[in-house]
Write a protein that holds these residues in place. Structure first.
Motif, PDB file in Angstrom:
ATOM      1  N   ALA A 124       4.345 -11.165  -7.722  1.00  0.00           N
ATOM      2  CA  ALA A 124       4.902  -9.877  -7.310  1.00  0.00           C
ATOM      3  C   ALA A 124       4.385  -9.474  -5.936  1.00  0.00           C
ATOM      4  O   ALA A 124       5.165  -9.077  -5.056  1.00  0.00           O
ATOM      5  CB  ALA A 124       4.558  -8.808  -8.346  1.00  0.00           C
ATOM      6  N   VAL A 125       3.076  -9.587  -5.714  1.00  0.00           N
ATOM      7  CA  VAL A 125       2.482  -9.210  -4.429  1.00  0.00           C
ATOM      8  C   VAL A 125       3.030 -10.096  -3.316  1.00  0.00           C
ATOM      9  O   VAL A 125       3.408  -9.616  -2.234  1.00  0.00           O
ATOM     10  CB  VAL A 125       0.943  -9.311  -4.490  1.00  0.00           C
ATOM     11  N   PHE A 126       3.075 -11.392  -3.570  1.00  0.00           N
ATOM     12  CA  PHE A 126       3.547 -12.329  -2.557  1.00  0.00           C
ATOM     13  C   PHE A 126       4.997 -12.044  -2.171  1.00  0.00           C
ATOM     14  O   PHE A 126       5.342 -12.015  -0.984  1.00  0.00           O
ATOM     15  CB  PHE A 126       3.423 -13.763  -3.080  1.00  0.00           C
ATOM     16  N   LEU A 127       5.857 -11.822  -3.147  1.00  0.00           N
ATOM     17  CA  LEU A 127       7.272 -11.588  -2.866  1.00  0.00           C
ATOM     18  C   LEU A 127       7.487 -10.276  -2.122  1.00  0.00           C
ATOM     19  O   LEU A 127       8.287 -10.200  -1.181  1.00  0.00           O
ATOM     20  CB  LEU A 127       8.067 -11.586  -4.173  1.00  0.00           C
ATOM     21  N   LEU A 128       6.763  -9.242  -2.530  1.00  0.00           N
ATOM     22  CA  LEU A 128       6.913  -7.948  -1.877  1.00  0.00           C
ATOM     23  C   LEU A 128       6.485  -8.011  -0.410  1.00  0.00           C
ATOM     24  O   LEU A 128       7.108  -7.387   0.459  1.00  0.00           O
ATOM     25  CB  LEU A 128       6.113  -6.885  -2.624  1.00  0.00           C
ATOM     26  N   ARG A 129       5.446  -8.803  -0.138  1.00  0.00           N
ATOM     27  CA  ARG A 129       4.953  -8.904   1.239  1.00  0.00           C
ATOM     28  C   ARG A 129       5.728  -9.937   2.058  1.00  0.00           C
ATOM     29  O   ARG A 129       6.231  -9.654   3.140  1.00  0.00           O
ATOM     30  CB  ARG A 129       3.462  -9.285   1.215  1.00  0.00           C
ATOM     31  N   GLU A 130       5.861 -11.142   1.531  1.00  0.00           N
ATOM     32  CA  GLU A 130       6.409 -12.258   2.295  1.00  0.00           C
ATOM     33  C   GLU A 130       7.931 -12.198   2.423  1.00  0.00           C
ATOM     34  O   GLU A 130       8.481 -12.518   3.474  1.00  0.00           O
ATOM     35  CB  GLU A 130       6.005 -13.584   1.614  1.00  0.00           C
ATOM     36  N   VAL A 131       8.591 -11.796   1.342  1.00  0.00           N
ATOM     37  CA  VAL A 131      10.054 -11.827   1.328  1.00  0.00           C
ATOM     38  C   VAL A 131      10.664 -10.465   1.656  1.00  0.00           C
ATOM     39  O   VAL A 131      11.605 -10.362   2.435  1.00  0.00           O
ATOM     40  CB  VAL A 131      10.571 -12.335  -0.032  1.00  0.00           C
ATOM     41  N   LEU A 132      10.108  -9.403   1.054  1.00  0.00           N
ATOM     42  CA  LEU A 132      10.685  -8.073   1.234  1.00  0.00           C
ATOM     43  C   LEU A 132       9.980  -7.254   2.305  1.00  0.00           C
ATOM     44  O   LEU A 132      10.386  -6.134   2.599  1.00  0.00           O
ATOM     45  CB  LEU A 132      10.669  -7.320  -0.095  1.00  0.00           C
ATOM     46  N   ASP A 133       8.891  -7.805   2.874  1.00  0.00           N
ATOM     47  CA  ASP A 133       8.219  -7.209   4.028  1.00  0.00           C
ATOM     48  C   ASP A 133       7.677  -5.807   3.749  1.00  0.00           C
ATOM     49  O   ASP A 133       7.732  -4.920   4.604  1.00  0.00           O
ATOM     50  CB  ASP A 133       9.171  -7.174   5.230  1.00  0.00           C
ATOM     51  N   PHE A 134       7.137  -5.596   2.543  1.00  0.00           N
ATOM     52  CA  PHE A 134       6.505  -4.325   2.201  1.00  0.00           C
ATOM     53  C   PHE A 134       5.149  -4.219   2.893  1.00  0.00           C
ATOM     54  O   PHE A 134       4.470  -5.220   3.118  1.00  0.00           O
ATOM     55  CB  PHE A 134       6.289  -4.232   0.687  1.00  0.00           C
ATOM     56  N   GLU A 135       4.739  -2.993   3.209  1.00  0.00           N
ATOM     57  CA  GLU A 135       3.381  -2.747   3.672  1.00  0.00           C
ATOM     58  C   GLU A 135       2.444  -2.788   2.468  1.00  0.00           C
ATOM     59  O   GLU A 135       2.864  -2.580   1.323  1.00  0.00           O
ATOM     60  CB  GLU A 135       3.288  -1.384   4.359  1.00  0.00           C
ATOM     61  N   TYR A 136       1.162  -3.026   2.739  1.00  0.00           N
ATOM     62  CA  TYR A 136       0.216  -3.181   1.632  1.00  0.00           C
ATOM     63  C   TYR A 136       0.063  -1.889   0.822  1.00  0.00           C
ATOM     64  O   TYR A 136      -0.154  -1.924  -0.389  1.00  0.00           O
ATOM     65  CB  TYR A 136      -1.143  -3.661   2.142  1.00  0.00           C
ATOM     66  N   ASP A 137       0.177  -0.749   1.480  1.00  0.00           N
ATOM     67  CA  ASP A 137       0.109   0.510   0.746  1.00  0.00           C
ATOM     68  C   ASP A 137       1.278   0.632  -0.240  1.00  0.00           C
ATOM     69  O   ASP A 137       1.112   1.134  -1.361  1.00  0.00           O
ATOM     70  CB  ASP A 137       0.125   1.696   1.715  1.00  0.00           C
ATOM     71  N   GLU A 138       2.446   0.178   0.180  1.00  0.00           N
ATOM     72  CA  GLU A 138       3.608   0.196  -0.714  1.00  0.00           C
ATOM     73  C   GLU A 138       3.419  -0.770  -1.874  1.00  0.00           C
ATOM     74  O   GLU A 138       3.751  -0.462  -3.026  1.00  0.00           O
ATOM     75  CB  GLU A 138       4.873  -0.188   0.065  1.00  0.00           C
ATOM     76  N   ILE A 139       2.878  -1.954  -1.572  1.00  0.00           N
ATOM     77  CA  ILE A 139       2.647  -2.956  -2.617  1.00  0.00           C
ATOM     78  C   ILE A 139       1.640  -2.435  -3.631  1.00  0.00           C
ATOM     79  O   ILE A 139       1.795  -2.610  -4.846  1.00  0.00           O
ATOM     80  CB  ILE A 139       2.153  -4.281  -2.001  1.00  0.00           C
ATOM     81  N   ALA A 140       0.605  -1.760  -3.121  1.00  0.00           N
ATOM     82  CA  ALA A 140      -0.422  -1.202  -4.008  1.00  0.00           C
ATOM     83  C   ALA A 140       0.193  -0.231  -5.003  1.00  0.00           C
ATOM     84  O   ALA A 140      -0.186  -0.206  -6.186  1.00  0.00           O
ATOM     85  CB  ALA A 140      -1.503  -0.508  -3.171  1.00  0.00           C
ATOM     86  N   GLU A 141       1.136   0.562  -4.535  1.00  0.00           N
ATOM     87  CA  GLU A 141       1.791   1.528  -5.415  1.00  0.00           C
ATOM     88  C   GLU A 141       2.629   0.818  -6.484  1.00  0.00           C
ATOM     89  O   GLU A 141       2.701   1.260  -7.628  1.00  0.00           O
ATOM     90  CB  GLU A 141       2.691   2.449  -4.584  1.00  0.00           C
TER      91      GLU A 141
END
Length: 298
Positions: A124-141
């Motif tokens: 989930a973390v990898f996809l949100l960051r690598e593919v969907l380009d989320f910021e880490y604060d967004e991923i944390a939420e």
């Protein structure tokens, strides 16, 4: 914001997330549909970011689905492969998320298999960051962890994935050429031409899921792969043919038996040869296969 507007805006992204998490387009569709039904009942005061909240709901549902199917995966008959998605819409399926969620950086079957090696949270973390380009604060939420922790999880996941290739335009073109040569050699039954396009140590994984006759172990080596296909064609009561299409963002083949879709092949290419061949014939994974996206080989 109205749920209907959010649905139009984020549906494709959410299906992309769920598909990459699960490896099943049908399950991804169902989860996203259920998510929006549930989201409509959520009070607005509990939602700071609709996008992050929806991703969190989808990710949690995916993890629940993965937990529930873990025992089935362990007892799965033969190699497990992700459900192939035909991403060649021919311009005729505008608005269909299945034609858009792989995007230009589309994930190949080989890449999806690497994702399966990650833990559910890492995925989930990898996809949100690598593919969907989320910021880490967004991923944390989304995942319920600190942004610092998410950075560490992403780095760990990145190491686990390694340098797997995305479906770049150059890779797309190279795969297209080799797939065409492979199909022509299969149609003509030319073993020498097949040996030209297959790496000597090529591997084929054949997913029948116990629902249809298929190899239950990976087939190692170009010679064995060729014998497998020649044997299938020789023993088959019906006539086999091939059609080009785009599978998970790269050129692939739909095999047809008596004119009807029978399986989907996708490929991993390296150094101008096919090194991995993925062949899904499990009928449960072909339910979204649409005839109007398939172009028969003349």
């Amino acid at each position: 914001m109205e749920t209907e507007q959010l649905y139009r805006e984020h549906r494709s992204m959410l299906i992309g997330l769920a598909y990459r998490m699960l490896g099943s387009a049908a399950d991804a569709e169902d989860i996203v549909q259920d998510t929006f039904i549930a989201f409509a009942q959520v009070s607005e005061e509990n939602v700071r970011s609709a996008k992050s909240y929806l991703c969190k709901m989808v990710a949690n549902r995916c993890i629940d689905k993965l937990r529930g199917s873990a025992s089935k995966r362990e007892t799965y008959i033969g190699p497990w492969l992700p459900e192939p998605v035909i991403t060649d819409d021919g311009g005729s399926l505008e608005g269909d998320p299945l034609s858009r969620y792989v995007h230009k950086e589309s994930l190949s079957t080989a890449y999806l298999l690497l994702l399966q090696q990650l833990t559910w949270t890492e995925r989930a973390v990898f996809l949100l960051r690598e593919v969907l380009d989320f910021e880490y604060d967004e991923i944390a939420e989304v995942v319920g962890k600190s942004s610092v922790n998410c950075r560490q999880i992403f780095r760990r996941a990145k190491r686990g994935i390694g340098e797997a290739p995305l479906a770049t335009p150059s890779l797309q073109g190279k795969t297209m050429e080799l797939v065409q040569r492979f199909a022509e050699a299969m149609q003509s039954g030319s073993v020498p031409k097949l040996l030209e396009v297959l790496a000597a140590d090529a591997v084929m994984r054949n997913d029948g899921g116990g629902k249809i006759l298929a190899a239950t172990k990976p087939i190692l080596g170009a010679d064995r792969i060729i014998r497998f296909f020649m044997g299938i064609q020789a023993k088959s009561e019906g006539a086999y043919s091939f059609a080009f299409t785009e599978v998970n963002g790269l050129s692939g083949i739909v095999t047809l038996k008596n004119g009807r879709p029978h399986g989907v092949m996708s490929f991993e290419v390296r150094d101008d040869q096919i090194v991995n061949l993925f062949y899904v014939v499990n009928p449960e994974k072909l339910t979204l296969l649409q005839a109007d996206r398939i172009r028969p080989i003349a």
